[in-house]
Design an enzyme around this catalytic site. Structure first.
Site, mmCIF file in Angstrom:
data_model
loop_
_atom_site.group_PDB
_atom_site.id
_atom_site.type_symbol
_atom_site.label_atom_id
_atom_site.label_comp_id
_atom_site.label_asym_id
_atom_site.label_seq_id
_atom_site.Cartn_x
_atom_site.Cartn_y
_atom_site.Cartn_z
ATOM 1 N N THR A 341 0.846 -1.184 0.000
ATOM 2 C CA THR A 341 0.000 0.000 0.000
ATOM 3 C C THR A 341 0.887 1.242 0.000
ATOM 4 O O THR A 341 1.895 1.284 0.698
ATOM 5 C CB THR A 341 -0.959 0.010 1.209
ATOM 6 O OG1 THR A 341 -1.786 1.176 1.154
ATOM 7 C CG2 THR A 341 -0.212 -0.018 2.536
ATOM 8 N N HIS A 393 2.315 -11.360 14.339
ATOM 9 C CA HIS A 393 3.356 -11.881 15.225
ATOM 10 C C HIS A 393 3.092 -13.321 15.648
ATOM 11 O O HIS A 393 3.964 -13.965 16.252
ATOM 12 C CB HIS A 393 3.436 -10.998 16.478
ATOM 13 C CG HIS A 393 4.812 -10.907 17.055
ATOM 14 N ND1 HIS A 393 5.822 -11.780 16.742
ATOM 15 C CD2 HIS A 393 5.355 -10.038 17.951
ATOM 16 C CE1 HIS A 393 6.919 -11.465 17.414
ATOM 17 N NE2 HIS A 393 6.657 -10.401 18.158
#
Length: 422
Positions: A341, A393
């Site tokens: 993006t 994560h």
């Protein structure tokens, strides 16, 4: 009478809102002709009729939410004859004189017709031999398998996804619209405030962004890159590149190539979490976020690792035009493995992009600013960009995330390395 139903759209789409009826009751409809436009979470889709006749009834209004498989219109396959003025009076007389006979014969005719249509559609399904074999082994009806493109070929992956998909209760299609209709309208007693209903797409974007933040262990790490070498290379080759390829040499092809090179070194960023399993993807379908009037969409550059700089630039340009003209298909938006993006096009200096689920990584580009940088013992003004990598994560550790960003930085500061990516 034949029903026009909402077809299977894509694996992740189960409903849509009627944006516009293209045919009205009494209109003649040809088989394969568009009858309405359906707004889904991702794109607008035009729904066709599988029958030729007269549209006798609309079963839902514009703005209504409808489910996949739901009947939305009735087509009278004998409508061309019934529509003639001379047929009106006899039709009324028959209905009045023989109501019992009509009730007895209608079901008898309908059942065989439905079976014929179902058998015919089953034969018309386009599927690979491997997909058909797997479907037979699993006992799966190919006509019920959602595909990436509603008009595309059923692949092995589609059959596997259908086999693993949870069973949706039969009552869900009727319950969902009722829940939506129960929502109370917003009333504001202040004429300085304008109340605007969110579009379906904006509602979906909002829901998914919140869902990602609540379900993923999202973390963002940053780095900066000196784009002097890329800008100098573009400056030297921009004219010849346009003449040869009929497309400008932009920054996105460099970043796409760098991302692919980094993904090959750190493959978990190209993976997906499914239950307690990790799906490692050995292909590179790179999503590129595009801003439109109705919100952000992420069309996908397929097999980007096999494409040249020019092919990547052309793909991105074509997808951006389609996005802004609301011409993207479901196949353009499904199945990306990683997203890029670029907030820099709007002047953003730094941001923390949100993951595009079920992907576990997204790279944020930002505006290029000339800043004084220490180069050896000298201070020089260099075109610098901050990079942001948001990642899940749960499967990507900080060491891998930092290494991923450093790999991108190294390749962009020495763009000759990108040629080694193929």
């Amino acid at each position: 009478m034949a029903e026009v139903k909402v077809p299977e759209l894509a694996e992740s789409i189960s409903e849509g809102s009627i944006a516009q009826w293209l045919k009205q009751p009494g209109d003649h409809v040809e088989k394969g002709e568009y009858v309405l436009e359906l707004e889904t979470d991702k794109v607008n889709v035009e729904i066709i009729s599988d029958y030729t006749g007269t549209l006798s009834e609309q079963l839902a209004e514009e703005g209504d939410t409808v489910q996949v498989g739901q009947a939305i219109a009735i087509v009278d396959e004998n409508g061309s004859a019934a529509a003639a003025p001379k047929a009106e009076a006899p039709k009324a007389e028959v209905a009045k004189a023989e109501p019992a006979k009509a009730e007895q014969t209608a079901p008898v005719k309908e059942a065989p017709k439905a079976e014929t249509k179902e058998a015919s559609s089953n034969q018309q399904v386009i599927a690979s031999p491997a997909a058909r074999k797997l479907a037979r082994e699993k006992g799966i009806d190919l006509t019920q398998v959602p595909v990436v493109d509603p008009l595309g070929r059923v692949r092995v992956q589609d059959v596997e996804a259908a086999n693993n998909a949870p069973v949706t209760p039969a009552a869900a299609p009727t319950q969902a619209p009722a829940a939506k209709q129960a929502a109370a309208p917003v009333e504001v007693n202040d004429d300085r405030i304008e109340v605007v209903k969110m579009t379906r797409r904006r509602q979906t974007i909002a829901k998914r962004l919140v869902q990602v933040q609540s379900e993923a262990a999202m973390l963002t790490t940053f780095n900066e890159v000196d784009l002097s070498a890329v800008m100098e290379l573009r400056s030297r080759h921009k004219d010849s590149f346009v003449k040869t390829n009929d497309v400008k040499l932009g920054f996105m092809s460099f970043f796409t190539k760098a991302v692919i090179g980094a993904l090959k070194k750190y493959p978990l960023l190209n993976a997906e979490i499914k239950g307690d399993h990790i799906l490692k993807k050995n292909f590179y379908d790179i999503g590129v976020a595009v801003s439109t009037d109705e919100g952000l969409v992420v069309p996908v550059v397929r097999d980007a690792d096999r494409k040249s700089f020019a092919e990547i630039e052309k793909n991105i340009s074509d997808l951006a035009v389609k996005a802004r003209n609301n011409k993207l298909g479901l196949s353009d938006l499904s199945g990306g493995t990683f997203t890029i993006t670029n907030g820099g096009t709007f002047g953003s200096l730094l941001s923390t992009p949100i993951l595009n689920a079920p992907q576990v990584g997204i790279l944020g580009m930002h505006t290029i600013k000339t800043r004084p940088i220490a180069v050896g013992d000298q201070i020089e003004n260099r075109p610098m960009m901050y990079l942001a990598l948001s990642y899940d994560h749960r499967i990507v550790d900080g060491k891998e995330a930092v290494g991923f960003l450093v790999a991108i930085k190294d390749m962009l500061e020495d763009p000759e390395q990108l040629l080694l990516q193929g």
